[in-house]
Design an enzyme around this catalytic site. Structure first.
Site, PDB file in Angstrom:
ATOM      1  N   ASP A   1      -4.578 -15.279   6.062  1.00 15.19           N
ATOM      2  CA  ASP A   1      -3.810 -15.002   5.039  1.00 15.19           C
ATOM      3  C   ASP A   1      -4.565 -15.491   3.810  1.00 15.19           C
ATOM      4  O   ASP A   1      -5.332 -16.335   3.642  1.00 15.19           O
ATOM      5  CB  ASP A   1      -2.643 -16.029   5.093  1.00 15.19           C
TER       6      ASP A   1
ATOM      7  N   ASP B   1      15.046 -17.771  -5.927  1.00 12.44           N
ATOM      8  CA  ASP B   1      13.727 -17.625  -5.244  1.00 12.44           C
ATOM      9  C   ASP B   1      13.161 -19.090  -5.038  1.00 12.44           C
ATOM     10  O   ASP B   1      12.744 -19.645  -6.044  1.00 12.44           O
ATOM     11  CB  ASP B   1      12.913 -16.863  -6.240  1.00 12.44           C
TER      12      ASP B   1
ATOM     13  N   GLU C   1       6.227 -19.549  -6.520  1.00 15.00           N
ATOM     14  CA  GLU C   1       5.968 -18.554  -7.524  1.00 15.00           C
ATOM     15  C   GLU C   1       7.244 -18.380  -8.307  1.00 15.00           C
ATOM     16  O   GLU C   1       7.430 -18.337  -9.348  1.00 15.00           O
ATOM     17  CB  GLU C   1       5.493 -17.172  -6.741  1.00 15.00           C
TER      18      GLU C   1
ATOM     19  N   PHE D   1      14.464 -14.177  -1.943  1.00 15.87           N
ATOM     20  CA  PHE D   1      13.219 -13.321  -1.665  1.00 15.87           C
ATOM     21  C   PHE D   1      13.056 -13.356   0.110  1.00 15.87           C
ATOM     22  O   PHE D   1      13.552 -14.067   0.795  1.00 15.87           O
ATOM     23  CB  PHE D   1      11.813 -14.069  -2.185  1.00 15.87           C
ATOM     24  N   SER D   2      12.734 -11.997   0.448  1.00 18.35           N
ATOM     25  CA  SER D   2      12.498 -11.867   1.840  1.00 18.35           C
ATOM     26  C   SER D   2      10.913 -11.142   1.946  1.00 18.35           C
ATOM     27  O   SER D   2      10.701  -9.987   1.016  1.00 18.35           O
ATOM     28  CB  SER D   2      13.458 -10.785   2.167  1.00 18.35           C
ATOM     29  N   ALA D   3      10.412 -11.472   2.870  1.00 12.31           N
ATOM     30  CA  ALA D   3       8.993 -10.805   3.225  1.00 12.31           C
ATOM     31  C   ALA D   3       9.155  -9.447   3.574  1.00 12.31           C
ATOM     32  O   ALA D   3       8.089  -8.656   3.515  1.00 12.31           O
ATOM     33  CB  ALA D   3       8.347 -11.719   4.555  1.00 12.31           C
TER      34      ALA D   3
ATOM     35  N   ARG E   1      10.135  -7.889  -0.018  1.00 15.36           N
ATOM     36  CA  ARG E   1       9.347  -8.390  -0.967  1.00 15.36           C
ATOM     37  C   ARG E   1       9.887  -8.259  -2.331  1.00 15.36           C
ATOM     38  O   ARG E   1       9.466  -7.869  -3.287  1.00 15.36           O
ATOM     39  CB  ARG E   1       8.077  -7.447  -0.764  1.00 15.36           C
TER      40      ARG E   1
ATOM     41  N   LYS F   1      12.935  -8.477  -9.163  1.00 20.18           N
ATOM     42  CA  LYS F   1      11.659  -8.891  -9.196  1.00 20.18           C
ATOM     43  C   LYS F   1      10.862  -8.910  -7.956  1.00 20.18           C
ATOM     44  O   LYS F   1      11.342  -9.379  -6.758  1.00 20.18           O
ATOM     45  CB  LYS F   1      11.491 -10.203  -9.690  1.00 20.18           C
TER      46      LYS F   1
ATOM     47  N   ASP G   1       5.333 -14.706  11.667  1.00 20.29           N
ATOM     48  CA  ASP G   1       4.208 -14.684  12.188  1.00 20.29           C
ATOM     49  C   ASP G   1       4.340 -14.969  13.644  1.00 20.29           C
ATOM     50  O   ASP G   1       3.121 -14.729  14.168  1.00 20.29           O
ATOM     51  CB  ASP G   1       3.398 -15.902  11.504  1.00 20.29           C
TER      52      ASP G   1
END
Length: 669
Positions: free
Chosen positions: A299, A336, A340, A366-368, A371, A385, A511
């Site tokens: 990563d 969020d 960030e 926020f979600s992976a 995005r 955003k 992951d």
């Protein structure tokens, strides 16, 4: 050294000596076929001596040398196991006599019970100053935790529910706030319990290479047993009589006793070195496979870069005021929880915005997968955003249709920063610049990996332009931009289909599939339980760059076993030139040409060879435990170095040592 340390050392040394003799019992001795032959040879030599087949003094001396050879091999294994027990003891002590505040549900009154009575999925509440009673995941709250009892690192770490840093481990101490944890394992079956058993050697499984080498050593041993067993029949045909004692001495010198005696210690020491680096390997196989890795999947955030990306600038598009962009960005970031997102709010406040969190609004976390993060306001306004492609999809636009947006995105990305785009309904407001910093020395480490033939692939959610800029600066071989969890899995499968061994690092539940698929999956201790269960290694320090250290530990494991095997087999060649002339030179004078050392007598030659055979094992124990010094090099360079140092050295050194031993022995015989 203080009295306490001296006492611990005395106890440890006493334990090692006890184990050394305990391993003489047949049920333990016969686990190592090579050393079992020496063990049986010792017994037969004693019996043959008592029956008068050789002089009493000579027979007893040979018996003692053979016994010492077995004891030295046992000692090597006992020392390696003791080191593992010493490293694991602090982990075990950290969780002794723990109690837990168990609750039936989130609103129930706590009930104090022994931590040993906890079961999987039990809920416990832990307050500041208390010890975490069992491994688990935080389901409510956040806290700073001191993990020094497990990791040795005194700096506190933050653990928070519903993030990829929600995992806690038994024996660590909560320093602030209050958390509710769901227990992830039954008592006595936690991840650390399994690791302690592996480290101590109780449940250690042999690695594939170790099994292959053991088979080779066993075949060589059986071959030499057959050869030695036929010598009396061959000798009788030419009028040579060989005593049983001399045959046993010949066999012990022929079989690979050095590597046979050190092989268990090398395997245990490999896992110990991993634990010393605060990496818990579920098996010795994982450590060794790391040494054969062809591809590293890393990563970007937290591995190649420091990972604390901060919002550093807002770029409004034409027709949008700076304040409007800042306020919209702050609204999307209230929900969020990422660093960030928090930095966007902080930067907005620094620039004079004082917006409050809106009421009656629905926040989009926020979600992976999406995005995106954002907020749906009561008046119908939807503000988002996120990554460029995600926002374009949300606003149903194409990048080619918005030249100004494309220019801003490329401007930010060209600096190696990450662009986030802010939109309100179907209108794109502007771009946020997130800056990260490449870790010092990372480029040099990737260069070393390249020298070893290992390909590095950076995985990032950034757009291709940003990814390319950071990949070039970091010196990785390839990169995957705008990566989703399934992209990691697809990349691993693609490399494995090409016959490559792949390693990756991860900490989140998303992951877990890739960690399970990879040949080496390094999970972060701070990560989710799913990630830790999927991986075959866990880094207690939660440092993603530890994957590079794991590769070096695996390489060192393979190099050490290869070097000592080469040295052991080279030793055997030298011993042939000592023992064979001693046995046959009198009856077959032509064999005297092999007696290049011109030793004092046949008896002295045999004793000297056996003494060297015994002493070389303890001499090599430090090397087996510490490992051969690792230097990045190609396979061909490693082979040349092995053959020169341990091959040629393994032939020459015994000649010198045996000649010196013979000089001393000849004074007594």
């Amino acid at each position: 050294m203080n009295h306490s340390n001296a006492t611990q050392m005395d106890i440890l040394n006493k334990e090692i000596i006890q184990q050394t003799f305990y391993k003489l019992l047949p049920q333990h001795a016969f686990k190592n076929p090579v050393m079992a032959c020496v063990w049986i040879g010792t017994v037969l030599t004693i019996v043959a001596t008592l029956m008068g087949s050789t002089s009493f003094g000579f027979g007893i001396l040979l018996s003692l040398i053979l016994l010492v050879t077995v004891l030295f091999a046992n000692y090597a294994e006992a020392v390696a196991e003791a080191k593992g027990r010493g490293q694991a003891s602090s982990l075990r002590q950290a969780r002794e006599n723990l109690t837990a505040n168990k609750i039936a549900d989130l609103n129930a009154t706590p009930m104090v019970i022994s931590a040993n009575l906890l079961k999987k999925d039990d809920l416990v509440i832990i307050k500041a100053g208390e010890i975490v009673p069992a491994d688990g995941e935080i389901i409510q709250g956040f806290a700073t935790i001191n993990e020094s009892a497990v990791t040795g690192e005194s700096a506190p770490v933050l653990r928070e529910a519903n993030t990829d840093r929600s995992g806690v481990i038994g024996g660590t101490k909560v320093l602030s706030d209050q958390i509710i944890v769901r227990v992830s394992n039954e008592a006595g079956n936690s991840f650390l319990d399994r690791m302690i058993a592996l480290v101590e050697g109780a449940n250690r499984q042999k690695t594939p290479n170790e099994i292959a080498l053991s088979i080779l050593l066993n075949i060589m041993t059986i071959t030499f047993i057959v050869v030695v067993a036929t010598l009396p029949f061959i000798g009788s045909m030419v009028g040579i009589k060989i005593s049983l004692v001399m045959l046993i001495a010949l066999l012990v010198c022929l079989i690979p006793t050095t590597i046979g005696g050190l092989l268990p210690a090398i395997g245990i020491a490999g896992m110990n070195r991993a634990l010393k680096a605060n990496v818990l390997a579920k098996s010795g196989k994982a450590v060794e496979v790391a040494g054969d890795i062809d591809v590293l999947l890393l990563d970007k955030t937290g591995t190649i870069t420091y990972g604390d990306r901060q919002a550093t600038a807002f770029y409004p598009l034409a027709g949008v005021s700076p304040s409007e962009l800042r306020q919209a960005a702050m609204l999307t970031s209230f929900a969020d929880p990422t660093p960030e997102g928090k930095s966007v709010v902080s930067l907005g406040k620094e620039m004079g915005e004082s917006i409050r969190e809106p009421k009656d609004a629905e926040f989009i976390q926020f979600s992976a997968s999406t995005r995106l993060s954002g907020v749906d306001l009561a008046r119908g306004q939807k503000i988002r955003k996120g990554a460029v492609n995600a926002i374009l999809k949300f606003t149903q636009q194409e990048i080619k249709d918005n030249i100004e947006l494309k220019a801003r995105v490329e401007q930010v990305a060209s600096k190696g920063a990450t662009p986030l785009v802010v939109a309100s309904n179907h209108t794109i407001l502007g771009v946020i610049e997130l800056s990260d910093v490449i870790k010092q020395g990372i480029k040099e480490r990737f260069a070393l990996l390249r020298e070893m033939g290992i390909k590095t692939i950076m995985v990032t959610g950034d757009n291709p332009l940003t990814a390319a800029a950071i990949a070039a600066e970091a010196g990785v071989d390839d990169y995957i931009a705008e990566a989703r969890p399934e992209d990691k899995l697809a990349c691993i499968r693609k490399e494995q289909a090409a016959g490559k061994l792949v390693a990756m690092v991860g900490d989140g539940t998303n992951d877990a599939p890739a960690l399970a698929q990879a040949d080496i999956g390094l999970a972060m201790n701070s990560g989710t339980q799913a990630a830790k269960e999927a991986g075959n290694m866990v880094d207690l320090d939660s440092d993603p760059t530890k994957l590079l250290d794991v590769v070096e530990i695996g390489k060192q494991q393979l190099i050490t076993r290869g070097a000592l095997t080469t040295f052991s087999l080279a030793n055997d060649v030298s011993k042939y030139f000592v023992i064979l002339p001693a046995l046959f030179a009198v009856a077959i004078p032509q064999l005297d040409v092999l007696n290049i050392l011109q030793l004092s007598s046949p008896s002295s030659a045999v004793i000297s060879a056996l003494i060297f055979n015994a002493l070389i094992i303890p001499m090599l124990i430090p090397l087996a435990l510490k490992g051969v010094q690792f230097k990045p090099a190609s396979a061909l360079q490693l082979l040349r170095r092995n053959m020169l140092i341990y091959g040629l050295g393994g032939v020459v050194f015994p000649f010198i040592a045996i000649k010196l031993i013979d000089f001393v022995v000849s004074l007594w015989i």
